[in-house]
Design an enzyme around this catalytic site. Structure first.
Site, mmCIF file in Angstrom:
data_model
loop_
_atom_site.group_PDB
_atom_site.id
_atom_site.type_symbol
_atom_site.label_atom_id
_atom_site.label_comp_id
_atom_site.label_asym_id
_atom_site.label_seq_id
_atom_site.Cartn_x
_atom_site.Cartn_y
_atom_site.Cartn_z
ATOM 1 C CE LYS A 9 -4.175 75.643 -25.260
ATOM 2 N NZ LYS A 9 -5.291 75.077 -26.064
ATOM 3 C CE1 TYR A 49 -3.034 70.183 -26.141
ATOM 4 C CE2 TYR A 49 -1.219 71.424 -27.064
ATOM 5 C CZ TYR A 49 -2.383 71.378 -26.323
ATOM 6 O OH TYR A 49 -2.890 72.530 -25.762
ATOM 7 C CG PHE A 57 -7.400 69.506 -33.818
ATOM 8 C CD1 PHE A 57 -6.539 69.494 -32.728
ATOM 9 C CD2 PHE A 57 -8.579 68.766 -33.733
ATOM 10 C CE1 PHE A 57 -6.839 68.786 -31.574
ATOM 11 C CE2 PHE A 57 -8.889 68.052 -32.585
ATOM 12 C CZ PHE A 57 -8.003 68.057 -31.494
ATOM 13 C CG ASN A 112 -8.556 76.676 -26.684
ATOM 14 O OD1 ASN A 112 -7.328 76.768 -26.624
ATOM 15 N ND2 ASN A 112 -9.188 75.528 -26.610
ATOM 16 C CG HIS A 115 -3.344 72.509 -21.298
ATOM 17 N ND1 HIS A 115 -3.991 71.489 -21.970
ATOM 18 C CD2 HIS A 115 -2.767 71.928 -20.206
ATOM 19 C CE1 HIS A 115 -3.797 70.348 -21.314
ATOM 20 N NE2 HIS A 115 -3.056 70.588 -20.242
ATOM 21 C CD GLU A 126 -1.632 67.720 -19.077
ATOM 22 O OE1 GLU A 126 -2.254 67.346 -20.090
ATOM 23 O OE2 GLU A 126 -2.064 68.601 -18.302
HETATM 24 P P1 IDP Z 1 -9.090 71.022 -23.911
HETATM 25 O O1 IDP Z 1 -7.933 71.975 -24.148
HETATM 26 O O2 IDP Z 1 -10.331 71.762 -23.526
HETATM 27 O O3 IDP Z 1 -8.753 69.900 -22.970
HETATM 28 P P2 IDP Z 1 -8.909 69.061 -26.066
HETATM 29 O O4 IDP Z 1 -10.077 68.396 -26.710
HETATM 30 O O5 IDP Z 1 -8.038 68.248 -25.168
HETATM 31 O O6 IDP Z 1 -9.447 70.373 -25.333
HETATM 32 O O7 IDP Z 1 -8.045 69.662 -27.246
HETATM 33 C C1 IDP Z 1 -6.739 70.159 -26.995
HETATM 34 C C2 IDP Z 1 -6.563 71.453 -27.741
HETATM 35 O O8 IDP Z 1 -6.590 71.193 -29.137
HETATM 36 C C3 IDP Z 1 -7.675 72.490 -27.526
HETATM 37 O O9 IDP Z 1 -7.510 73.261 -26.357
HETATM 38 C C4 IDP Z 1 -7.520 73.345 -28.781
HETATM 39 O O10 IDP Z 1 -6.405 74.238 -28.641
HETATM 40 C C5 IDP Z 1 -7.174 72.297 -29.823
HETATM 41 N N1 IDP Z 1 -8.356 71.816 -30.528
HETATM 42 C C6 IDP Z 1 -9.278 70.930 -30.093
HETATM 43 N N2 IDP Z 1 -10.234 70.727 -31.012
HETATM 44 C C7 IDP Z 1 -9.895 71.503 -32.061
HETATM 45 C C8 IDP Z 1 -10.489 71.726 -33.354
HETATM 46 O O11 IDP Z 1 -11.530 71.176 -33.712
HETATM 47 N N3 IDP Z 1 -9.824 72.601 -34.165
HETATM 48 C C9 IDP Z 1 -8.671 73.239 -33.827
HETATM 49 N N4 IDP Z 1 -8.081 73.045 -32.614
HETATM 50 C C10 IDP Z 1 -8.688 72.195 -31.758
HETATM 51 MG MG MG Z 2 -7.477 68.261 -23.179
#
Ligand code: IDP
Ligand code: MG
Length: 152
Positions: A9, A49, A57, A112, A115, A126
């Site tokens: 990212k 997404y 979010f 974070n 992905h 994807e």
């Molecule tokens: P993942 O990336 O570990 O699969 P997902 O639950 O699919 O996690 O969420 C996709 C992305 O959305 C996350 O990697 C993060 O960047 C963002 N995200 C998820 N939950 C939150 C949140 O509570 N606050 C802000 N961003 C979030």
């Molecule tokens: Mg995910």
């Protein structure tokens, strides 16, 4: 052979972590079959997404993922989808184990770093969303007999 979609990212790119992140998949023994740096359009971000479109979010996530270049990759190997998720670590970097990418480099769920596809079917969707067939290269790692036991 199993493939997964991995994207570094904008925070990971801006923080200069591209080489280290690629290195983790490379030294694990997986094979890089697709790689490009791109500016993600609003449309691609929303498609990628889509499953999160009702989440609070979502708009922040789309803004973040389109805020700078992303390094998009396809990695191949036995068990690469689940193993890739382990290499990446839990969604919230504060909960991610040390030794994982998010556990070692991040502290915020909204930053974070990376992905990774969460299942084989998601990976197929994807990969076809982010890459054209001709952008993927099938090749055999000549080292593979030192990484994978035949008939195992
Ligand atoms: P993942 O990336 O570990 O699969 P997902 O639950 O699919 O996690 O969420 C996709 C992305 O959305 C996350 O990697 C993060 O960047 C963002 N995200 C998820 N939950 C939150 C949140 O509570 N606050 C802000 N961003 C979030
Ligand atoms: Mg995910």
């Amino acid at each position: 052979m199993e493939r997964t979609f991995i994207a570094i990212k904008p925070d990971g790119v801006q923080r200069g972590l591209v080489g280290q992140i690629i290195g983790r998949f490379e030294t694990k023994g997986f094979t890089l079959v697709g790689l490009k740096i791109i500016s993600v359009t609003q449309k691609l971000a929303e498609q990628h997404y889509d499953v999160h479109k009702e989440k609070p979010f979502f708009s922040g996530l789309i803004e973040f993922i389109t805020s700078g270049p992303v390094v998009a990759m396809v990695w191949e190997g036995e068990g690469v989808v689940a193993s890739g998720r382990k290499i990446i670590g839990a969604t919230n970097p504060l909960s991610a184990e040390p030794g994982t990418i998010r556990g070692d480099y991040g502290i915020s769920v909204g930053r974070n770093l990376i992905h990774g596809s969460d299942a084989i079917e998601t990976a197929q969707k994807e990969i076809s969303l982010w890459f054209k067939e001709e952008e993927l290269v099938s090749w055999e790692l000549t080292l593979s007999t030192w990484i994978v036991e035949k008939n195992s």
